[in-house]
Write a protein that holds these residues in place. Structure first.
Motif, PDB file in Angstrom:
ATOM      1  N   HIS A 121      44.921  46.180  36.128  1.00  0.00           N
ATOM      2  CA  HIS A 121      45.300  46.713  34.815  1.00  0.00           C
ATOM      3  C   HIS A 121      44.756  48.135  34.644  1.00  0.00           C
ATOM      4  N   CYS A 122      43.484  48.329  34.945  1.00  0.00           N
ATOM      5  CA  CYS A 122      42.894  49.672  34.825  1.00  0.00           C
ATOM      6  C   CYS A 122      43.502  50.631  35.838  1.00  0.00           C
ATOM      7  N   ASP A 123      43.797  50.145  37.033  1.00  0.00           N
ATOM      8  CA  ASP A 123      44.390  50.976  38.074  1.00  0.00           C
ATOM      9  C   ASP A 123      45.771  51.464  37.657  1.00  0.00           C
ATOM     10  N   GLU A 124      46.584  50.577  37.102  1.00  0.00           N
ATOM     11  CA  GLU A 124      47.959  50.943  36.772  1.00  0.00           C
ATOM     12  C   GLU A 124      48.104  51.658  35.436  1.00  0.00           C
ATOM     13  N   THR A 125      47.257  51.349  34.458  1.00  0.00           N
ATOM     14  CA  THR A 125      47.417  51.975  33.140  1.00  0.00           C
ATOM     15  C   THR A 125      46.608  53.250  32.970  1.00  0.00           C
ATOM     16  N   ALA A 126      45.470  53.373  33.674  1.00  0.00           N
ATOM     17  CA  ALA A 126      44.612  54.536  33.482  1.00  0.00           C
ATOM     18  C   ALA A 126      44.204  55.212  34.786  1.00  0.00           C
ATOM     19  N   ALA A 127      44.715  54.736  35.927  1.00  0.00           N
ATOM     20  CA  ALA A 127      44.359  55.272  37.245  1.00  0.00           C
ATOM     21  C   ALA A 127      42.846  55.265  37.461  1.00  0.00           C
ATOM     22  N   ILE A 128      42.201  54.207  36.966  1.00  0.00           N
ATOM     23  CA  ILE A 128      40.764  54.030  37.137  1.00  0.00           C
ATOM     24  C   ILE A 128      40.556  52.881  38.115  1.00  0.00           C
ATOM     25  N   THR A 129      39.804  53.140  39.163  1.00  0.00           N
ATOM     26  CA  THR A 129      39.605  52.132  40.205  1.00  0.00           C
ATOM     27  C   THR A 129      38.307  51.365  39.970  1.00  0.00           C
ATOM     28  N   ARG A 130      38.174  50.815  38.789  1.00  0.00           N
ATOM     29  CA  ARG A 130      36.983  50.052  38.414  1.00  0.00           C
ATOM     30  C   ARG A 130      37.003  48.694  39.089  1.00  0.00           C
ATOM     31  N   PRO A 131      35.933  48.352  39.826  1.00  0.00           N
ATOM     32  CA  PRO A 131      35.908  47.026  40.461  1.00  0.00           C
ATOM     33  C   PRO A 131      35.643  45.909  39.456  1.00  0.00           C
ATOM     34  N   VAL A 132      36.232  44.768  39.737  1.00  0.00           N
ATOM     35  CA  VAL A 132      35.960  43.577  38.931  1.00  0.00           C
ATOM     36  C   VAL A 132      34.673  42.930  39.455  1.00  0.00           C
ATOM     37  N   VAL A 133      34.061  42.093  38.620  1.00  0.00           N
ATOM     38  CA  VAL A 133      32.816  41.412  38.979  1.00  0.00           C
ATOM     39  C   VAL A 133      32.980  39.920  38.732  1.00  0.00           C
ATOM     40  N   PHE A 134      32.134  39.123  39.363  1.00  0.00           N
ATOM     41  CA  PHE A 134      32.199  37.685  39.145  1.00  0.00           C
ATOM     42  C   PHE A 134      31.876  37.353  37.694  1.00  0.00           C
ATOM     43  N   ASP A 135      32.751  36.556  37.081  1.00  0.00           N
ATOM     44  CA  ASP A 135      32.534  36.027  35.742  1.00  0.00           C
ATOM     45  C   ASP A 135      32.069  34.576  35.856  1.00  0.00           C
ATOM     46  N   SER A 136      32.511  33.912  36.920  1.00  0.00           N
ATOM     47  CA  SER A 136      32.085  32.564  37.284  1.00  0.00           C
ATOM     48  C   SER A 136      32.353  32.442  38.782  1.00  0.00           C
ATOM     49  N   GLU A 137      32.201  31.259  39.353  1.00  0.00           N
ATOM     50  CA  GLU A 137      32.423  31.110  40.801  1.00  0.00           C
ATOM     51  C   GLU A 137      33.849  31.414  41.217  1.00  0.00           C
ATOM     52  N   THR A 138      34.809  31.184  40.327  1.00  0.00           N
ATOM     53  CA  THR A 138      36.210  31.374  40.698  1.00  0.00           C
ATOM     54  C   THR A 138      36.966  32.282  39.732  1.00  0.00           C
ATOM     55  N   GLN A 139      36.250  33.103  38.972  1.00  0.00           N
ATOM     56  CA  GLN A 139      36.905  34.065  38.083  1.00  0.00           C
ATOM     57  C   GLN A 139      36.234  35.420  38.198  1.00  0.00           C
ATOM     58  N   MET A 140      37.052  36.449  38.136  1.00  0.00           N
ATOM     59  CA  MET A 140      36.579  37.826  38.163  1.00  0.00           C
ATOM     60  C   MET A 140      36.901  38.458  36.820  1.00  0.00           C
ATOM     61  N   ALA A 141      36.049  39.374  36.369  1.00  0.00           N
ATOM     62  CA  ALA A 141      36.260  40.045  35.091  1.00  0.00           C
ATOM     63  C   ALA A 141      36.105  41.549  35.270  1.00  0.00           C
ATOM     64  N   CYS A 142      36.856  42.302  34.483  1.00  0.00           N
ATOM     65  CA  CYS A 142      36.752  43.759  34.497  1.00  0.00           C
ATOM     66  C   CYS A 142      35.813  44.188  33.374  1.00  0.00           C
ATOM     67  N   PRO A 143      34.727  44.866  33.698  1.00  0.00           N
ATOM     68  CA  PRO A 143      33.804  45.314  32.655  1.00  0.00           C
ATOM     69  C   PRO A 143      34.405  46.380  31.733  1.00  0.00           C
ATOM     70  N   ARG A 144      35.455  47.064  32.182  1.00  0.00           N
ATOM     71  CA  ARG A 144      36.056  48.133  31.381  1.00  0.00           C
ATOM     72  C   ARG A 144      37.048  47.601  30.350  1.00  0.00           C
ATOM     73  N   CYS A 145      38.053  46.836  30.815  1.00  0.00           N
ATOM     74  CA  CYS A 145      39.124  46.409  29.897  1.00  0.00           C
ATOM     75  C   CYS A 145      38.957  44.979  29.405  1.00  0.00           C
TER      76      CYS A 145
END
Length: 184
Positions: A121-145
């Motif tokens: 989402h951040c890559d396509e809407t804002a050209a920001i290559t922010r990495p996602v982080v683990f939110d749980s064992e099987t979910q990733m979350a973006c700290p930006r959006c």
């Protein structure tokens, strides 16, 4: 009778127009990707991720000299890049997520999967290559959006503004040679 035929043809044309869409997403990303690592057993987080359903790890790169493997609990292993590995430099946007979903696919197997670590989402809407982080064992979350992605379900967004899945890459693992290859 002619009216019913015209109405049927009109309804069929409307149905076909509604069924065709340019929003179709391919399962695999079109972005270039490459990573080759061996022996997988030397990185416990990666070995666990490729061997056990419901386990994932991230692979990041530090100054072109280290590969860093991190699991959902935050445990990491650093691997100094060898001279031989220098020839096959990793290609990705932000790193990789590698693992085996806890949910079987349609063939009854637990397929190994690999995603880019970037928030699409951040890559396509804002050209920001922010990495996602683990939110749980099987979910990733973006700290930006604030988007969250389900690794057990093809990297599908499950929260936040994202509407697109994580960028997925082809991955192969050979138990015999202990070699993992990610590519597109």
């Amino acid at each position: 009778m002619k009216r019913a035929t015209r109405l049927s043809a009109l309804l069929l044309a409307a149905a076909l127009a509604a069924a065709c869409s340019d929003d179709v997403q391919d399962v695999y990303s079109g972005y270039p990707a490459f990573f080759r690592f061996s022996p997988v057993t030397s990185a416990p987080q990666l070995y666990t991720a490729v061997s056990n359903p419901g386990q994932f790890c991230t692979v990041t790169f530090q100054n072109g000299q280290y590969y860093i493997f991190t699991d959902a609990a935050g445990t990491s292993t650093s691997w100094r890049v060898t001279a031989q590995q220098q020839y096959g430099q990793p290609v990705c946007i932000s790193g990789f997520i590698v693992g085996t979903p806890a949910v079987m696919d349609m063939s009854g197997r637990f397929p190994l999967t690999a995603y880019d670590l970037v928030c699409p989402h951040c890559d396509e809407t804002a050209a920001i290559t922010r990495p996602v982080v683990f939110d749980s064992e099987t979910q990733m979350a973006c700290p930006r959006c604030g988007s969250t992605y389900d690794l057990n379900n093809g990297g599908m967004p499950v929260g936040g503004p994202a509407t697109r899945t994580l960028y997925r890459y082809h991955v192969a693992y050979s138990q015999g040679t202990q070699t993992l290859v990610i590519q597109n």
